[in-house]
Design a protein around this motif. Structure first.
Motif, PDB file in Angstrom:
ATOM      1  N   GLU A   1      13.306 -79.795  24.332  1.00 37.84           N
ATOM      2  CA  GLU A   1      14.032 -81.034  24.043  1.00 37.84           C
ATOM      3  C   GLU A   1      13.788 -81.994  25.192  1.00 37.84           C
ATOM      4  O   GLU A   1      13.949 -81.631  26.362  1.00 37.84           O
ATOM      5  N   VAL A   2      13.376 -83.213  24.875  1.00 32.48           N
ATOM      6  CA  VAL A   2      13.067 -84.206  25.901  1.00 32.48           C
ATOM      7  C   VAL A   2      14.164 -85.263  25.928  1.00 32.48           C
ATOM      8  O   VAL A   2      14.457 -85.898  24.916  1.00 32.48           O
ATOM      9  N   VAL A   3      14.785 -85.421  27.087  1.00 25.84           N
ATOM     10  CA  VAL A   3      15.772 -86.474  27.316  1.00 25.84           C
ATOM     11  C   VAL A   3      15.060 -87.626  28.012  1.00 25.84           C
ATOM     12  O   VAL A   3      14.511 -87.448  29.105  1.00 25.84           O
ATOM     13  N   VAL A   4      15.020 -88.791  27.377  1.00 28.51           N
ATOM     14  CA  VAL A   4      14.305 -89.937  27.929  1.00 28.51           C
ATOM     15  C   VAL A   4      15.305 -90.894  28.574  1.00 28.51           C
ATOM     16  O   VAL A   4      16.160 -91.457  27.897  1.00 28.51           O
ATOM     17  N   THR A   5      15.195 -91.045  29.882  1.00 26.48           N
ATOM     18  CA  THR A   5      16.102 -91.930  30.609  1.00 26.48           C
ATOM     19  C   THR A   5      15.442 -92.357  31.911  1.00 26.48           C
ATOM     20  O   THR A   5      14.755 -91.564  32.557  1.00 26.48           O
ATOM     21  N   ASN A   6      15.650 -93.617  32.286  1.00 30.30           N
ATOM     22  CA  ASN A   6      15.209 -94.067  33.603  1.00 30.30           C
ATOM     23  C   ASN A   6      16.286 -93.839  34.652  1.00 30.30           C
ATOM     24  O   ASN A   6      16.114 -94.200  35.816  1.00 30.30           O
TER      25      ASN A   6
END
Length: 290
Positions: free
Chosen positions: A123-128
């Motif tokens: 599972e990929v969590v995309v956040t800067n």
């Protein structure tokens, strides 16, 4: 006490609303609200004053928040240590990455990983932003800084070389007159003006007509010949229609790339496998001569 109820209370208090807490915990707002209401019933106290969409901690809520937070963190630590004992190469591993990694670096790595380890669900969590690994928002994170806490495993993968890029047509037009340039990207305008002034460019706010922190949109705008942008060299090299702006052949800045995971997961076989796999592939991409 049900640990999930304590978690719902703590995160709601920290986020300031049921809707924000529900998003943080990846659950529906009604489910989270029921957990908080159930905890209030168990304790026979009111934890939040509700006024429409606004909530505020009651005096009882304020006094119970810190003990509840300690309970929540203890439960998280217990779960993490237990997870760290797993020797299975099947199950979920959560990876936190920024937008640029998610779109331009990770897909090919995950494609290869899936071929080698089909039993691992990523599972990929995309956040800067910075995912909280201690609270299990992710098992692994790619970051531009080394963690200062002692209880993290951290491996430096290389340096990210940042340059100034645009389409061939756009950068060729800048050779004769850089003052017509538009800089696409982040809202730190003063910092960018200072950085480019060291290279002889005298800019002001008129050179920043389009600003967004969403990096894929920066690239899409650049493709429309609407300006130039700051981009990692390895990403730019994978996009043949982008070219370095004349006079900026050397990187404008270098940022370290670190891979980080909680120390408690060091013995978790599937987390270690994903960690080592991403590390080896990103290292080769960032340091191609290694």
């Amino acid at each position: 006490m049900d640990w999930n109820k304590a978690r719902a209370f703590v995160v709601t208090a920290e986020e300031g609303s049921f809707s924000a807490a529900a998003r943080k915990l990846s659950m529906t707002q009604p489910t989270l609200s029921r957990q908080v209401m159930s905890l209030e019933a168990d304790l026979a106290v009111t934890l939040f004053e509700r006024n429409g969409q606004m909530i505020e901690l009651t005096q009882a809520g304020l006094e119970l928040l810190e003990p509840a937070r300690k309970m929540y963190e203890a439960a998280q630590a217990f779960t993490m240590v237990a997870s760290g004992q797993s020797q299975s190469l099947e199950g979920q591993v959560v990876v936190s990455v920024c937008e640029m990694d998610a779109v331009y670096r990770l897909p090919s790595i995950l494609d290869e990983l899936r071929q080698h380890e089909p039993g691992i669900r990523v599972e990929v969590v995309v956040t800067n932003g910075v995912s909280d690994l201690k609270r299990r928002e992710a098992d692994i994170a790619i970051r531009s800084f080394r963690p200062t806490e002692y209880d993290f495993i951290a491996k430096k993968l290389g340096e990210e070389h940042i340059g100034l890029y645009g389409t061939k047509r756009y950068v060729e037009a800048l050779v004769d007159n850089y003052k017509q340039v538009q800089i696409l990207g982040f809202n730190q305008i003063d910092r960018i003006i200072t950085l480019l002034s060291h290279h002889g460019w005298e800019l002001d706010e008129s050179h920043f007509g389009l600003v967004t922190n969403y990096q894929p949109m920066q690239i899409a705008l650049c493709e429309k010949d609407l300006g130039v942008l700051f981009m990692p060299e390895d990403v730019a090299n994978s996009l043949p229609h982008f070219h370095k702006v004349p006079g900026f052949e050397q990187p404008l800045m270098e940022l370290p790339v670190w891979l980080v995971s909680p120390h408690e997961l060091r013995n978790n076989r599937k987390v270690k496998r994903v960690f080592d796999f991403i590390a080896s592939r990103l290292n080769k991409r960032l340091e191609p001569n290694i």
